[in-house]
Write a protein that holds these residues in place. Sequence first.
Motif, PDB file in Angstrom:
ATOM      1  N   VAL A  89      -5.411  -0.131 -16.067  1.00  0.00           N
ATOM      2  CA  VAL A  89      -6.496  -0.645 -15.227  1.00  0.00           C
ATOM      3  C   VAL A  89      -6.691   0.225 -13.985  1.00  0.00           C
ATOM      4  CG1 VAL A  89      -7.246  -2.597 -13.818  1.00  0.00           C
ATOM      5  CG2 VAL A  89      -6.187  -3.012 -16.042  1.00  0.00           C
ATOM      6  N   VAL A  90      -5.577   0.621 -13.344  1.00  0.00           N
ATOM      7  CA  VAL A  90      -5.623   1.440 -12.134  1.00  0.00           C
ATOM      8  C   VAL A  90      -5.428   2.904 -12.529  1.00  0.00           C
ATOM      9  CG1 VAL A  90      -4.562   1.888  -9.887  1.00  0.00           C
ATOM     10  CG2 VAL A  90      -4.695  -0.463 -10.773  1.00  0.00           C
ATOM     11  N   THR A  91      -6.418   3.738 -12.236  1.00  0.00           N
ATOM     12  CA  THR A  91      -6.345   5.153 -12.602  1.00  0.00           C
ATOM     13  C   THR A  91      -5.350   5.884 -11.699  1.00  0.00           C
ATOM     14  OG1 THR A  91      -8.096   5.865 -11.090  1.00  0.00           O
ATOM     15  CG2 THR A  91      -8.771   5.074 -13.280  1.00  0.00           C
ATOM     16  N   LEU A  92      -5.019   7.116 -12.079  1.00  0.00           N
ATOM     17  CA  LEU A  92      -4.088   7.933 -11.299  1.00  0.00           C
ATOM     18  C   LEU A  92      -4.616   8.152  -9.886  1.00  0.00           C
ATOM     19  CD1 LEU A  92      -1.623   9.761 -10.977  1.00  0.00           C
ATOM     20  CD2 LEU A  92      -2.894  11.589 -12.134  1.00  0.00           C
ATOM     21  N   ASN A  93      -5.891   8.489  -9.755  1.00  0.00           N
ATOM     22  CA  ASN A  93      -6.465   8.716  -8.426  1.00  0.00           C
ATOM     23  C   ASN A  93      -6.480   7.448  -7.584  1.00  0.00           C
ATOM     24  OD1 ASN A  93      -6.895  11.459  -8.589  1.00  0.00           O
ATOM     25  ND2 ASN A  93      -8.969  11.254  -9.442  1.00  0.00           N
ATOM     26  N   GLN A  94      -6.791   6.307  -8.231  1.00  0.00           N
ATOM     27  CA  GLN A  94      -6.774   5.038  -7.495  1.00  0.00           C
ATOM     28  C   GLN A  94      -5.363   4.710  -7.005  1.00  0.00           C
ATOM     29  OE1 GLN A  94      -8.453   2.515 -10.560  1.00  0.00           O
ATOM     30  NE2 GLN A  94     -10.483   2.490  -9.583  1.00  0.00           N
ATOM     31  N   ALA A  95      -4.367   4.980  -7.855  1.00  0.00           N
ATOM     32  CA  ALA A  95      -2.978   4.725  -7.474  1.00  0.00           C
ATOM     33  C   ALA A  95      -2.575   5.605  -6.291  1.00  0.00           C
ATOM     34  CB  ALA A  95      -2.058   4.978  -8.666  1.00  0.00           C
ATOM     35  N   ARG A  96      -2.997   6.878  -6.311  1.00  0.00           N
ATOM     36  CA  ARG A  96      -2.685   7.789  -5.194  1.00  0.00           C
ATOM     37  C   ARG A  96      -3.335   7.320  -3.908  1.00  0.00           C
ATOM     38  NH1 ARG A  96      -3.647  13.261  -8.802  1.00  0.00           N
ATOM     39  NH2 ARG A  96      -1.466  13.503  -9.525  1.00  0.00           N
ATOM     40  N   GLU A  97      -4.595   6.838  -3.998  1.00  0.00           N
ATOM     41  CA  GLU A  97      -5.294   6.359  -2.803  1.00  0.00           C
ATOM     42  C   GLU A  97      -4.622   5.128  -2.224  1.00  0.00           C
ATOM     43  OE1 GLU A  97      -9.756   7.882  -4.234  1.00  0.00           O
ATOM     44  OE2 GLU A  97      -9.222   5.743  -4.200  1.00  0.00           O
ATOM     45  N   ARG A  98      -4.211   4.197  -3.098  1.00  0.00           N
ATOM     46  CA  ARG A  98      -3.537   2.988  -2.618  1.00  0.00           C
ATOM     47  C   ARG A  98      -2.173   3.327  -2.032  1.00  0.00           C
ATOM     48  NH1 ARG A  98      -4.838  -1.630  -7.299  1.00  0.00           N
ATOM     49  NH2 ARG A  98      -7.091  -1.267  -7.363  1.00  0.00           N
ATOM     50  N   ALA A  99      -1.458   4.269  -2.676  1.00  0.00           N
ATOM     51  CA  ALA A  99      -0.142   4.671  -2.169  1.00  0.00           C
ATOM     52  C   ALA A  99      -0.279   5.291  -0.782  1.00  0.00           C
ATOM     53  CB  ALA A  99       0.503   5.655  -3.141  1.00  0.00           C
ATOM     54  N   LEU A 100      -1.324   6.114  -0.591  1.00  0.00           N
ATOM     55  CA  LEU A 100      -1.559   6.739   0.713  1.00  0.00           C
ATOM     56  C   LEU A 100      -1.838   5.676   1.765  1.00  0.00           C
ATOM     57  CD1 LEU A 100      -1.975   9.248   2.466  1.00  0.00           C
ATOM     58  CD2 LEU A 100      -4.368   9.326   1.671  1.00  0.00           C
ATOM     59  N   GLU A 101      -2.634   4.663   1.405  1.00  0.00           N
ATOM     60  CA  GLU A 101      -2.936   3.569   2.344  1.00  0.00           C
ATOM     61  C   GLU A 101      -1.655   2.852   2.760  1.00  0.00           C
ATOM     62  OE1 GLU A 101      -5.218  -0.776   2.378  1.00  0.00           O
ATOM     63  OE2 GLU A 101      -5.381   0.547   0.631  1.00  0.00           O
ATOM     64  N   TYR A 102      -0.756   2.595   1.807  1.00  0.00           N
ATOM     65  CA  TYR A 102       0.495   1.893   2.100  1.00  0.00           C
ATOM     66  C   TYR A 102       1.392   2.756   2.987  1.00  0.00           C
ATOM     67  CZ  TYR A 102      -0.266  -1.972  -1.186  1.00  0.00           C
ATOM     68  OH  TYR A 102      -0.732  -3.099  -1.826  1.00  0.00           O
ATOM     69  N   ARG A 103       1.440   4.090   2.739  1.00  0.00           N
ATOM     70  CA  ARG A 103       2.298   4.967   3.545  1.00  0.00           C
ATOM     71  C   ARG A 103       1.796   5.036   4.991  1.00  0.00           C
ATOM     72  NH1 ARG A 103       1.947   8.359  -0.974  1.00  0.00           N
ATOM     73  NH2 ARG A 103       0.697   9.903   0.159  1.00  0.00           N
ATOM     74  N   ARG A 104       0.472   5.050   5.152  1.00  0.00           N
ATOM     75  CA  ARG A 104      -0.089   5.082   6.505  1.00  0.00           C
ATOM     76  C   ARG A 104       0.277   3.825   7.290  1.00  0.00           C
ATOM     77  NH1 ARG A 104      -6.093   7.346   4.781  1.00  0.00           N
ATOM     78  NH2 ARG A 104      -5.600   9.584   4.953  1.00  0.00           N
ATOM     79  N   MET A 105       0.170   2.670   6.619  1.00  0.00           N
ATOM     80  CA  MET A 105       0.535   1.422   7.290  1.00  0.00           C
ATOM     81  C   MET A 105       2.011   1.424   7.665  1.00  0.00           C
ATOM     82  SD  MET A 105      -1.563  -1.690   5.490  1.00  0.00           S
ATOM     83  CE  MET A 105      -1.331  -1.172   3.805  1.00  0.00           C
ATOM     84  N   ALA A 106       2.873   1.881   6.732  1.00  0.00           N
ATOM     85  CA  ALA A 106       4.312   1.898   6.985  1.00  0.00           C
ATOM     86  C   ALA A 106       4.653   2.824   8.151  1.00  0.00           C
ATOM     87  CB  ALA A 106       5.051   2.333   5.719  1.00  0.00           C
TER      88      ALA A 106
END
Length: 405
Positions: A66-83
């Motif tokens: 359901v979640v593409t590779l690019n979508q996963a990278r974008e979400r991971a980047l969002e989580y790292r920024r918050m952390a």
Amino acid sequence: MALTGKLTKKLVENLGAGRHGDGGGLYLVVDPSGARRWIVRVTVKGQKNRLGAPLRTDFGLGGADVVTLNQARERALEYRRMAKQGLNPRFNAAREIPTFAEIAQQVHIDRMPTWKNAKHGQQWINTLRDYAFHKIGRMPVDSIEQPEVLMCLSPIWTEKHETARRLAQRIKIVLDVAKSKGFRSGENPVTAIHDAQVLPKVKAKPKHHKAMHWQAVPAFYADLQARDAMAAKALMFTCLTGSRTGEVLGMQWGELDFEARLWSCPADRMKGGVEHRVPLTDEMQAILEPLRAMQSDYVFEGQKRHKPLSNMAMLMLLRRMKVEGVTVHGFRSTFRDWAAEVANAPREVAEMSLAHKVGSDVERAYARSDLLERRRALITAWSNYVTGHNSDVIDLAQARFQAEN
């Protein structure tokens, strides 16, 4: 600018079981079953775990189907920024978008009290299960647009048009509910498809239930009278009343008023959802009276105590009688033809006798009467014709039938 990492689309699809890193804390986890999902590991700045060490946490990002590779990278980047800012993604990330199937299941549960009956409620969710869930069920509900809806509707639009039409209505409801809960925005894609006339127009093919000629009914009814089976009694009553199979077989003694000569079928057992009063003739009461002695919950009891006859009982009786090309439901058409051709009954009287809606919503709002006494006269004439109590009419009908055949 596109995000990059170690993984590729082909690797995501083909890597074996294990935990495969893309970089930046993003991992593809492949289960032994073959299921694939994304997780991201982050360390929240300034926060400690129970042991006093830096708070390192894994978060699921959704299935790889359901979640593409690019979508996963974008979400991971969002989580790292918050952390990195000291914000725990568990409490600060945008809320998880539910899947189409999750919303649909919840809509089904929420609407259970409003279903006409349990069977209708099950049919509602079954349509989505059979034609939508395997295609869009696991997709986040905010990612479903016209192409995804068409993917469900197009294969069955012409071959199973009525099913496709109901499917479209049910997908629309699910997406509308998702929007009302804040999971979607913009126009409903089902509405857009309809307004743009994307799908071809399909001319509805009327389905006619195979019916017996009204001229042949008296002889057929006489054959039924010679039979003792409960199915024969039920079929006799069905012929006389012009009622639907389910209405007759579900009839209970509390619905009958022998003094007023009325059977009141409750709204929850009627197709139209409105109570229907059926006048009882002498012949109908003669069928019902002997059945009282059985002291059953149902008038037409089946093989199991206090349970009605099977829905197939009357049809199987027709087959045993070698009556071909006729359905039980078809006797409603038989009565309607007789009412028009022989009785010259006004349309509204004949249609109301079959519990059909007559006129527009406005007309029905003003027409409060169900024309009971006029329907009683019509159904009595039909009963007399069927049972042979009006020989002149029967002789004329038989002569016409023989001339036509």
